[in-house]
Write a protein that holds these residues in place. Structure first.
Motif, PDB file in Angstrom:
ATOM      1  N   PHE A 174       0.835  -1.210   0.000  1.00  0.00           N
ATOM      2  CA  PHE A 174       0.000   0.000   0.000  1.00  0.00           C
ATOM      3  C   PHE A 174       0.869   1.259   0.000  1.00  0.00           C
ATOM      4  CE2 PHE A 174      -1.474   3.390   2.835  1.00  0.00           C
ATOM      5  CZ  PHE A 174      -2.494   3.904   2.061  1.00  0.00           C
ATOM      6  N   ILE A 175       1.901   1.277   0.823  1.00  0.00           N
ATOM      7  CA  ILE A 175       2.772   2.461   0.918  1.00  0.00           C
ATOM      8  C   ILE A 175       3.439   2.747  -0.420  1.00  0.00           C
ATOM      9  CG2 ILE A 175       4.873   3.393   1.963  1.00  0.00           C
ATOM     10  CD1 ILE A 175       4.108   1.850   4.527  1.00  0.00           C
ATOM     11  N   TYR A 176       4.009   1.709  -1.058  1.00  0.00           N
ATOM     12  CA  TYR A 176       4.703   1.916  -2.331  1.00  0.00           C
ATOM     13  C   TYR A 176       3.721   2.305  -3.429  1.00  0.00           C
ATOM     14  CZ  TYR A 176       8.361  -0.571   0.238  1.00  0.00           C
ATOM     15  OH  TYR A 176       9.282  -0.954   1.191  1.00  0.00           O
ATOM     16  N   ASN A 177       2.541   1.691  -3.420  1.00  0.00           N
ATOM     17  CA  ASN A 177       1.503   2.085  -4.380  1.00  0.00           C
ATOM     18  C   ASN A 177       1.151   3.555  -4.210  1.00  0.00           C
ATOM     19  OD1 ASN A 177       0.771  -0.133  -6.046  1.00  0.00           O
ATOM     20  ND2 ASN A 177      -0.291  -1.108  -4.341  1.00  0.00           N
ATOM     21  N   TYR A 178       0.919   3.942  -2.971  1.00  0.00           N
ATOM     22  CA  TYR A 178       0.479   5.306  -2.689  1.00  0.00           C
ATOM     23  C   TYR A 178       1.551   6.332  -3.066  1.00  0.00           C
ATOM     24  CZ  TYR A 178      -0.997   9.448  -0.178  1.00  0.00           C
ATOM     25  OH  TYR A 178      -1.338  10.742   0.132  1.00  0.00           O
ATOM     26  N   VAL A 179       2.790   6.053  -2.704  1.00  0.00           N
ATOM     27  CA  VAL A 179       3.877   6.998  -3.003  1.00  0.00           C
ATOM     28  C   VAL A 179       4.009   7.193  -4.516  1.00  0.00           C
ATOM     29  CG1 VAL A 179       6.371   7.358  -2.908  1.00  0.00           C
ATOM     30  CG2 VAL A 179       5.152   6.558  -0.871  1.00  0.00           C
TER      31      VAL A 179
ATOM     32  N   ALA B 234     -14.399  11.875  -6.424  1.00  0.00           N
ATOM     33  CA  ALA B 234     -13.881  10.947  -7.434  1.00  0.00           C
ATOM     34  C   ALA B 234     -12.565  10.323  -7.001  1.00  0.00           C
ATOM     35  CB  ALA B 234     -13.702  11.682  -8.765  1.00  0.00           C
ATOM     36  N   ILE B 235     -11.693  11.110  -6.388  1.00  0.00           N
ATOM     37  CA  ILE B 235     -10.418  10.576  -5.905  1.00  0.00           C
ATOM     38  C   ILE B 235     -10.659   9.589  -4.764  1.00  0.00           C
ATOM     39  CG2 ILE B 235      -8.238  11.163  -4.770  1.00  0.00           C
ATOM     40  CD1 ILE B 235      -8.384  11.907  -7.734  1.00  0.00           C
ATOM     41  N   PHE B 236     -11.665   9.838  -3.952  1.00  0.00           N
ATOM     42  CA  PHE B 236     -12.018   8.950  -2.845  1.00  0.00           C
ATOM     43  C   PHE B 236     -12.591   7.636  -3.358  1.00  0.00           C
ATOM     44  CE2 PHE B 236     -14.747   7.510   0.669  1.00  0.00           C
ATOM     45  CZ  PHE B 236     -13.869   7.622   1.737  1.00  0.00           C
TER      46      PHE B 236
ATOM     47  N   ALA C 246      -7.816  11.667   0.474  1.00  0.00           N
ATOM     48  CA  ALA C 246      -8.814  10.886  -0.259  1.00  0.00           C
ATOM     49  C   ALA C 246      -8.225   9.668  -0.976  1.00  0.00           C
ATOM     50  CB  ALA C 246      -9.527  11.783  -1.278  1.00  0.00           C
ATOM     51  N   LYS C 247      -7.004   9.787  -1.478  1.00  0.00           N
ATOM     52  CA  LYS C 247      -6.457   8.720  -2.314  1.00  0.00           C
ATOM     53  C   LYS C 247      -6.163   7.412  -1.567  1.00  0.00           C
ATOM     54  CE  LYS C 247      -5.364   7.227  -6.299  1.00  0.00           C
ATOM     55  NZ  LYS C 247      -6.461   7.014  -7.258  1.00  0.00           N
ATOM     56  N   PRO C 248      -5.677   7.442  -0.327  1.00  0.00           N
ATOM     57  CA  PRO C 248      -5.372   6.169   0.350  1.00  0.00           C
ATOM     58  C   PRO C 248      -6.543   5.194   0.385  1.00  0.00           C
ATOM     59  CG  PRO C 248      -4.425   7.988   1.571  1.00  0.00           C
ATOM     60  CD  PRO C 248      -5.274   8.597   0.504  1.00  0.00           C
ATOM     61  N   PHE C 249      -7.751   5.700   0.633  1.00  0.00           N
ATOM     62  CA  PHE C 249      -8.920   4.826   0.720  1.00  0.00           C
ATOM     63  C   PHE C 249      -9.153   4.105  -0.598  1.00  0.00           C
ATOM     64  CE2 PHE C 249     -13.465   4.094   0.104  1.00  0.00           C
ATOM     65  CZ  PHE C 249     -13.754   3.307   1.200  1.00  0.00           C
ATOM     66  N   SER C 250      -9.097   4.840  -1.709  1.00  0.00           N
ATOM     67  CA  SER C 250      -9.373   4.224  -3.003  1.00  0.00           C
ATOM     68  C   SER C 250      -8.316   3.184  -3.366  1.00  0.00           C
ATOM     69  CB  SER C 250      -9.464   5.292  -4.105  1.00  0.00           C
ATOM     70  OG  SER C 250      -8.227   5.939  -4.292  1.00  0.00           O
TER      71      SER C 250
ATOM     72  N   SER D 164      -7.103  -2.297  -4.435  1.00  0.00           N
ATOM     73  CA  SER D 164      -6.184  -3.423  -4.298  1.00  0.00           C
ATOM     74  C   SER D 164      -6.901  -4.656  -3.760  1.00  0.00           C
ATOM     75  CB  SER D 164      -5.027  -3.053  -3.375  1.00  0.00           C
ATOM     76  OG  SER D 164      -4.282  -1.976  -3.900  1.00  0.00           O
ATOM     77  N   LEU D 165      -7.749  -4.466  -2.755  1.00  0.00           N
ATOM     78  CA  LEU D 165      -8.482  -5.591  -2.166  1.00  0.00           C
ATOM     79  C   LEU D 165      -9.419  -6.232  -3.181  1.00  0.00           C
ATOM     80  CD1 LEU D 165      -9.374  -4.190   1.382  1.00  0.00           C
ATOM     81  CD2 LEU D 165      -7.700  -5.968   0.829  1.00  0.00           C
TER      82      LEU D 165
END
Length: 199
Positions: A87-92, A142-144, A174-178, A183-184
């Motif tokens: 998740f961290i690498y995806n988000y960054v 939309a980002i959420f 907003a982006k972390p939630f999406s 991913s799930l």
């Protein structure tokens, strides 16, 4: 050093950086890392430091160059690195890529956007930018939301009066939630489908 010489040096470095990015993207494309999780896993390898950096760079590329599907790389991050690190690498990677296309859109406007997305997509969302406050609310939602065309909307955001600070704040909250939901769904949805169909 004169200002003109400094600008020429900066322009040259930027140009070389663009060429290097294109070359690396083509190389990754030939390796199949954007279509095959196993190929991506082989490229990333077991390196504690280099692996995550390569993966983050891949995520930046898939945001900036929209012809590359982001679903595979997002799921791959979790499968390769585990749920937390993935998740961290995806988000960054996605965060950096989103900031890049927002700033590029601010700088180059409609011609750049039309070179990256279809006329149909552009026409679908150009009406959103007429009202900055209205766009800001829609953009945040939309980002959420995990399956929205967020890369295209980040480009469209560059046409509004939205500041970089406001854009970054929306992406942070907003982006972390999406990314988590996306991913799930990709991982466990695919696993469920495979077990259901007996693959």
């Amino acid at each position: 050093m004169s200002i003109s010489l400094s600008r020429k040096i900066i322009q040259m470095v930027s140009f070389l950086g663009i060429l290097a990015t294109i070359a690396i993207t083509i190389y990754f494309f030939k390796l199949g890392v954007f279509k095959d999780i196993n190929a991506m896993r082989g490229l990333v390898g077991d390196s504690i430091f280099l692996g995550p950096l390569i993966f983050i760079f891949i995520q930046i590329i898939q945001v900036v160059i929209p012809i590359i599907p982001g679903g595979i790389s997002c799921a791959a991050g979790v499968l390769i690195f585990g749920p937390v690190a993935g998740f961290i690498y995806n988000y960054v990677g996605i965060f950096i890529g989103s900031v890049i296309i927002f700033l590029l859109s601010k700088q180059y406007g409609k011609p750049l956007i039309l070179s990256l997305i279809s006329d149909k997509t552009y026409n679908n969302y150009i009406g959103w930018v007429d009202n900055d406050k209205h766009f800001e609310r829609l953009f945040t939602f939309a980002i959420f939301f995990p399956f929205s065309p967020d890369d295209a909307l980040c480009l469209m955001a560059g046409l509004t009066k939205m500041t970089l600070k406001k854009f970054v704040m929306i992406m942070i909250f907003a982006k972390p939630f999406s990314i988590i939901i996306y991913s799930l769904v990709l991982i466990y949805g695919g696993t469920f489908l495979n077990s259901l169909l007996g693959f």
